[in-house]
Design a protein around this motif. Structure first.
Motif, PDB file in Angstrom:
ATOM      1  N   LEU A 157       0.742  -1.160   0.178  1.00 36.67           N
ATOM      2  CA  LEU A 157       0.024   0.059  -0.027  1.00 36.67           C
ATOM      3  C   LEU A 157       1.011   1.333  -0.021  1.00 36.67           C
ATOM      4  CD1 LEU A 157      -2.481  -1.250   2.670  1.00 36.67           C
ATOM      5  CD2 LEU A 157      -2.966  -0.994   0.180  1.00 36.67           C
ATOM      6  N   SER A 158       1.972   1.384  -0.383  1.00 31.14           N
ATOM      7  CA  SER A 158       3.096   2.265  -0.129  1.00 31.14           C
ATOM      8  C   SER A 158       2.976   3.226  -1.620  1.00 31.14           C
ATOM      9  CB  SER A 158       4.506   1.836  -0.143  1.00 31.14           C
ATOM     10  OG  SER A 158       4.829   1.136  -1.185  1.00 31.14           O
ATOM     11  N   GLN A 159       2.229   2.783  -2.563  1.00 35.70           N
ATOM     12  CA  GLN A 159       2.088   3.447  -4.086  1.00 35.70           C
ATOM     13  C   GLN A 159       0.937   4.282  -3.961  1.00 35.70           C
ATOM     14  OE1 GLN A 159       3.294   0.810  -7.408  1.00 35.70           O
ATOM     15  NE2 GLN A 159       4.545  -0.238  -5.972  1.00 35.70           N
ATOM     16  N   PRO A 160       0.744   5.193  -4.689  1.00 33.36           N
ATOM     17  CA  PRO A 160      -0.409   5.955  -4.654  1.00 33.36           C
ATOM     18  C   PRO A 160      -1.492   5.685  -5.815  1.00 33.36           C
ATOM     19  CG  PRO A 160       1.375   7.446  -5.732  1.00 33.36           C
ATOM     20  CD  PRO A 160       2.111   6.286  -5.152  1.00 33.36           C
ATOM     21  N   ASP A 161      -0.837   5.142  -6.955  1.00 31.41           N
ATOM     22  CA  ASP A 161      -1.710   4.883  -8.086  1.00 31.41           C
ATOM     23  C   ASP A 161      -1.789   3.640  -8.389  1.00 31.41           C
ATOM     24  OD1 ASP A 161       0.903   4.451  -8.753  1.00 31.41           O
ATOM     25  OD2 ASP A 161       0.744   5.743 -10.584  1.00 31.41           O
ATOM     26  N   ALA A 162      -1.222   2.523  -7.446  1.00 33.61           N
ATOM     27  CA  ALA A 162      -1.309   1.081  -7.962  1.00 33.61           C
ATOM     28  C   ALA A 162      -1.018   0.268  -6.723  1.00 33.61           C
ATOM     29  CB  ALA A 162      -0.412   0.657  -8.859  1.00 33.61           C
ATOM     30  N   VAL A 163      -1.732  -0.768  -6.307  1.00 32.98           N
ATOM     31  CA  VAL A 163      -1.502  -1.803  -5.307  1.00 32.98           C
ATOM     32  C   VAL A 163      -1.042  -3.076  -5.736  1.00 32.98           C
ATOM     33  CG1 VAL A 163      -2.698  -2.929  -3.340  1.00 32.98           C
ATOM     34  CG2 VAL A 163      -3.297  -0.517  -4.007  1.00 32.98           C
ATOM     35  N   PRO A 164       0.317  -3.397  -5.690  1.00 35.47           N
ATOM     36  CA  PRO A 164       0.566  -4.650  -6.072  1.00 35.47           C
ATOM     37  C   PRO A 164       0.041  -5.740  -4.954  1.00 35.47           C
ATOM     38  CG  PRO A 164       2.605  -3.071  -6.084  1.00 35.47           C
ATOM     39  CD  PRO A 164       1.434  -2.335  -5.478  1.00 35.47           C
ATOM     40  N   VAL A 165      -0.330  -6.833  -5.650  1.00 34.46           N
ATOM     41  CA  VAL A 165      -0.995  -7.988  -4.612  1.00 34.46           C
ATOM     42  C   VAL A 165      -0.328  -9.080  -5.410  1.00 34.46           C
ATOM     43  CG1 VAL A 165      -3.082  -9.186  -4.286  1.00 34.46           C
ATOM     44  CG2 VAL A 165      -3.181  -6.808  -4.480  1.00 34.46           C
ATOM     45  N   ASP A 166      -0.170  -9.941  -4.345  1.00 34.90           N
ATOM     46  CA  ASP A 166       0.638 -11.550  -4.284  1.00 34.90           C
ATOM     47  C   ASP A 166      -0.344 -12.414  -3.488  1.00 34.90           C
ATOM     48  OD1 ASP A 166       2.952 -11.202  -6.007  1.00 34.90           O
ATOM     49  OD2 ASP A 166       3.415  -9.665  -4.591  1.00 34.90           O
ATOM     50  N   VAL A 167      -0.715 -13.395  -3.940  1.00 29.34           N
ATOM     51  CA  VAL A 167      -1.724 -14.328  -3.346  1.00 29.34           C
ATOM     52  C   VAL A 167      -1.495 -15.576  -3.750  1.00 29.34           C
ATOM     53  CG1 VAL A 167      -3.646 -13.940  -4.819  1.00 29.34           C
ATOM     54  CG2 VAL A 167      -4.091 -14.871  -2.616  1.00 29.34           C
ATOM     55  N   ALA A 168      -1.531 -16.512  -2.730  1.00 29.75           N
ATOM     56  CA  ALA A 168      -1.406 -18.275  -2.970  1.00 29.75           C
ATOM     57  C   ALA A 168      -2.735 -18.427  -2.237  1.00 29.75           C
ATOM     58  CB  ALA A 168      -0.296 -18.595  -2.350  1.00 29.75           C
ATOM     59  N   PHE A 169      -3.633 -19.351  -2.998  1.00 27.49           N
ATOM     60  CA  PHE A 169      -4.958 -19.868  -2.694  1.00 27.49           C
ATOM     61  C   PHE A 169      -5.060 -21.430  -3.058  1.00 27.49           C
ATOM     62  CE2 PHE A 169      -5.119 -18.234  -6.855  1.00 27.49           C
ATOM     63  CZ  PHE A 169      -6.325 -18.936  -7.544  1.00 27.49           C
TER      64      PHE A 169
END
Length: 893
Positions: free
Chosen positions: A645-657
């Motif tokens: 959540l450190s970027q103002p215009d994009a949220v990098p997401v990594d998920v394993a499910f």
């Protein structure tokens, strides 16, 4: 002092002079003056002359002789006597004048002043007020001047012409010798108006020369009222400081003082003091009356103080320190000692924090280190306004302003408007460009329109109110200490907008949080042991704090975090007294950690019964672990992942499910598939990464792998790819039997990268159709082009019969359990793809070719004719590469 001494002495002498014989008069006057002054008086020559009156002239007059010389010497003294004053009742002396008198005032090693009148005037026994009374100098001046104007009038006019007073001190201190020179003064009395006036002018000098000048005017009226006016011009306080600050021998004060002071006193103990003073080049040493150091090019003081025996009332007293302007109003209880109560209002405008440090550290009884601690967190900035008011004793005011106590003055009010400030919220964290307005009333604080950058990144705008704020400041200092490492969560707004792009998205959010600790600078102080409920509202979320510890103090409250039209937090809390048990300090590397549970969700895009997991935050990243979701209407999902959540215009997401026994139709909603296109029970596992953006589909940056196992469902023919395959073979259509072809199982391995979804093996097995596919789809942008090979296994009922005949099923069907397979290629946009049959490969490959080679030619030609019909009179397409040998076979049904 010289006027008073000579006036009294000459009055007695002249009054006693019955016979006017010069020799007898000479002796009697010397004796009377000696008795009056308590020291030997000698007159060198005395002359008597007659005219309209009687005039006496004395030359070489000395008093209080010693080994160092006389304390007083006057070159000439003149007096004029009314001849018939004893008959008319008038004062017998019309005038007295001293020409070039010289007075030596010395303070001995024992601390006693000489000559004796100086001790009565300057010594400690002369103090007429309590020693701690701050107005003692003014009280002493009023008392002595009133006494002088009422009792020391010995003639209608008493004058000093070109006088001089020299001061020296041998009382264990290094005070330089000072002089008042060019003294011109007069003490006059009007019998008709019964009014007495004292005028005095002199220059201050030392060994280096003249150090400024002053004038004095005092007047006592018939009704007993007193008026004192004093003016100074370039009076150098540096040479006076050792004399004025005798109890602080190391103190240093330098300034050039100009201005006027007026004191009107209708009766003793009452008065109105008016100040209009300017000091240039001000410097003070740290030990100056326990104040901090002060340096300023210009200091001004003007205003009014109304004095009565019970109180001092300040009226618009303005103090400026260079650019710092301070206004003081209020009432102070008398005597002005440390226990006296003060109801004060203090206001400053347009000042820097640096100037404010000077001001606070200069308050009485406030040491410099205390002022530094009070303002230590504010490194720079400007106050457009700072106004404070309240009622407390002077020592409590001093302790509170110094930060030595959290006990608030009664009816306490602070109104502050801070701009462009830099605040230190940790050893390495800084809030910059801070601006906002603060109101502090009694035990309630309100902050409005607060904006700031944390380490260069913007924080949400903040509106905050706190009841019981005194409990927060009374908490343990360690409980208010923030750790470093947290970053501004500038991606929260992007995350919210990305999940709310479509109507109904995540509107049913209901989350319960249990926080072990939360140490983020935007919350000012650490939060611990908190329970909260987070729910969706229009344009944001609401947060209800059911319990928690903030700065070690129990709190309850609520907040609304809005993301549109701009990010804003509105919060209100109530603080309670701190419990006895201490908080366990966070020693982990994370600035936040806890657990969460999400209630039921039944939106258009997602349905679940519940979800729960743990989270931990460090830097700008939030890690979610042990996430378990009970899906609706069935199944469950397990997941872990990270959000940056450190970027103002994009949220990098990594998920394993991993998904177990989920409903395909319901889960398809979450990725935008219509609910009536397919059904089945879905199991899947994989890992994905993407960038969430508020205005861009997540598929543009989606990467990862996904293994899918789908069982016991159906597929509608309206799916564009299925419809295209059906139309590609009008004569032999494996989908024609049913509008919703059934399947027993679909399995595949998907790879998602650079905007493409790829599979090397997708198998479908069911009672109506069996198929195999490989290829890719462009999922990042419309029209979502396909490039896929599909193998449809024909004659599914014949295959089913042959499967029952031992050995023949192996010989004819082979490992694919199919007699004949049809090969297609799918290309073009997803909404309207183009399917092409590959006929020769469809009819001449596979185990069934053994049968074809032994059939009569007529039969072979008949089958070829069938192939021609399947081709639907289209030109044969280039033969595509066969799928990998191991991947072409579907799984066992």
């Amino acid at each position: 002092m010289a006027c008073a001494v000579f006036g009294a002495a000459l009055a007695v002498g002249f009054t006693a002079a019955r016979p006017l014989a010069p020799s007898r008069l000479h002796e009697e006057i010397e004796q009377l003056l000696s008795d009056l002054l308590g020291g030997d008086v000698q007159i060198g020559t005395l002359r008597l002359s007659l005219g309209w009156g009687i005039r006496l002239e004395g030359y070489d007059v000395v008093a209080w002789p010693s080994d160092d010389g006389p304390a007083l010497h006057a070159e000439r003294a003149r007096a004029e006597i009314r001849p018939f004053s004893h008959l008319t009742g008038q004062r017998r002396l019309r005038s007295i004048a001293l020409e070039r008198p010289r007075l030596q005032v010395r303070r001995g090693p024992d601390g006693v002043f000489a000559p004796p009148p100086a001790e009565r005037l300057l010594g400690r026994e002369a103090e007429a007020a309590p020693p701690d009374e701050l107005l003692q100098p003014l009280i002493a001046v009023e008392s002595r001047l009133r006494h002088a104007l009422e009792t020391l009038v010995v003639a209608d006019r008493f004058e000093i012409l070109d006088g001089r007073i020299d001061f020296s001190d041998a009382h264990g201190t290094d005070r330089p010798e000072l002089s008042l020179e060019a003294i011109r003064g007069s003490l006059t009395h009007s019998g008709f108006f019964d009014e007495t006036g004292l005028q005095l002018a002199a220059r201050l000098s030392d060994a280096s020369g003249v150090r400024g000048s002053f004038e004095w005017d005092g007047r006592r009226r018939r009704d007993g009222s007193l008026r004192i006016a004093a003016a100074a011009t370039n009076l150098q306080l540096g040479v006076l400081a050792p004399w004025l600050l005798g109890t602080h021998p190391d103190a240093r004060l330098a300034a050039n003082l100009s201005g006027a002071v007026v004191f009107d006193s209708p009766t003793p103990g009452h008065g109105r003091l008016e100040l209009d003073l300017v000091a240039a080049g001000v410097e003070s040493a740290p030990d100056l009356v326990t104040r901090g150091p002060l340096e300023a090019e210009r200091v001004t003081l003007d205003g009014v103080a109304a004095i009565s025996p019970g109180e001092v009332r300040l009226e618009d007293v303005q103090f400026t320190l260079d650019e710092l302007g301070l206004v003081l109003d209020g009432a102070l209880e008398r005597p002005l000692v440390s226990a006296a109560h003060a109801d004060l209002t203090l206001a400053v405008r347009d000042v820097t924090v640096r100037d404010l440090r000077y001001l606070v550290s200069w308050l009485p009884a406030v040491r410099r280190d205390e002022a530094e601690r009070l303002l230590a967190s504010i490194e720079s900035g400007r106050l457009r306004l700072l106004r404070t008011a309240g009622n407390a004793s002077l020592d409590r005011w001093q302790a509170f302003l110094a930060g030595r106590t959290a006990q608030l003055p009664a009816h306490f009010v602070v109104d502050a408007h801070l701009e462009d400030a830099t605040l230190r919220v940790g050893e390495g964290d800084r809030m910059e460009d801070f601006s906002g307005r603060l109101w502090w009333t009694d035990d309630r604080v309100e902050i409005r329109d607060a904006r700031a950058l944390l380490n260069g990144k913007p924080l949400p705008q903040l509106d905050l109110s706190i009841d019981g704020v005194g409990h927060l400041f009374a908490s343990n200092r360690e409980a208010r200490t923030m750790r470093d490492g947290a970053q501004p969560l500038v991606g929260l707004g992007t995350l919210w907008r990305a999940t709310h792009r479509e109507p109904g998205g995540s509107r049913q959010l209901d989350v319960r949080l249990e926080l072990d600790h939360l140490e983020h600078p935007m919350f000012f102080w650490p939060v611990a042991q908190a329970e909260a409920r987070v729910q969706s509202v229009e344009h944001g979320v609401s947060i209800a704090i059911e319990r928690g510890r903030w700065a070690g103090v129990p709190v309850r409250g609520a907040a609304t975090w809005l993301f549109e039209p701009e990010e804003r937090v509105e919060a209100a809390f109530t603080a309670f007294p701190a419990p006895n048990e201490p908080l366990e300090r966070n020693t982990s590397e994370s600035w936040a950690a806890g657990r969460f549970e999400v209630g039921p969700i039944a939106s258009d895009r997602w349905s679940q019964k519940r979800a729960g997991g743990v989270f931990r935050a460090h830097g700008g990243q939030v890690d979610v672990r042990e996430l378990e979701i009970e899906l609706s209407p069935k199944g469950r999902a397990l997941a872990s992942g990270q959000l940056d959540l450190s970027q103002p215009d994009a949220v990098p997401v990594d998920v394993a499910f991993e998904i177990e026994e989920g409903d395909l139709a319901q889960l398809g909603d979450s990725v935008g598939l219509p609910r009536d296109l397919a059904s089945g029970t879905l199991s899947a596992q994989g890992s994905l990464s993407t960038l969430l953006r508020s205005d861009v589909s997540l598929s543009t940056s989606l990467d990862g792998t996904l293994a899918i196992d789908l069982r016991d469902g159906w597929i509608r023919q309206e799916i564009p790819a299925v419809a295209a395959l059906a139309l590609a073979s009008a004569a032999v259509n494996p989908f024609a039997a049913r509008e919703q072809p059934r399947f027993d199982r679909i399995t595949t391995q998907l790879e998602i990268e650079a905007g493409y979804l790829r599979t090397a093996s997708l198998t479908l097995d069911g009672p109506d159709v069996r198929a195999f596919a490989s290829g890719n789809i462009a999922i990042a942008r419309e029209p979502f082009d396909l490039d896929v090979e599909v193998v449809l296994y024909l004659f599914r009922p014949v295959d089913f019969v042959l499967e029952k005949i031992p050995l023949l099923n192996v010989l004819l069907l082979g490992p694919n359990d199919n007699l004949v397979a049809a090969h297609f290629t799918l290309s073009g946009p997803w909404a309207q793809p183009h399917a092409s049959l590959v006929p020769h490969r469809s009819l001449t490959s596979g185990p069934g070719t053994m049968v074809f080679e032994t059939m009569p030619a007529l039969v072979r030609r008949g089958l070829q004719a069938i192939g021609s019909l399947m081709e639907n009179e289209k030109e044969p397409a280039p033969e595509p590469a066969l799928p990998p040998a191991g991947a072409a076979a579907p799984a066992e049904s």
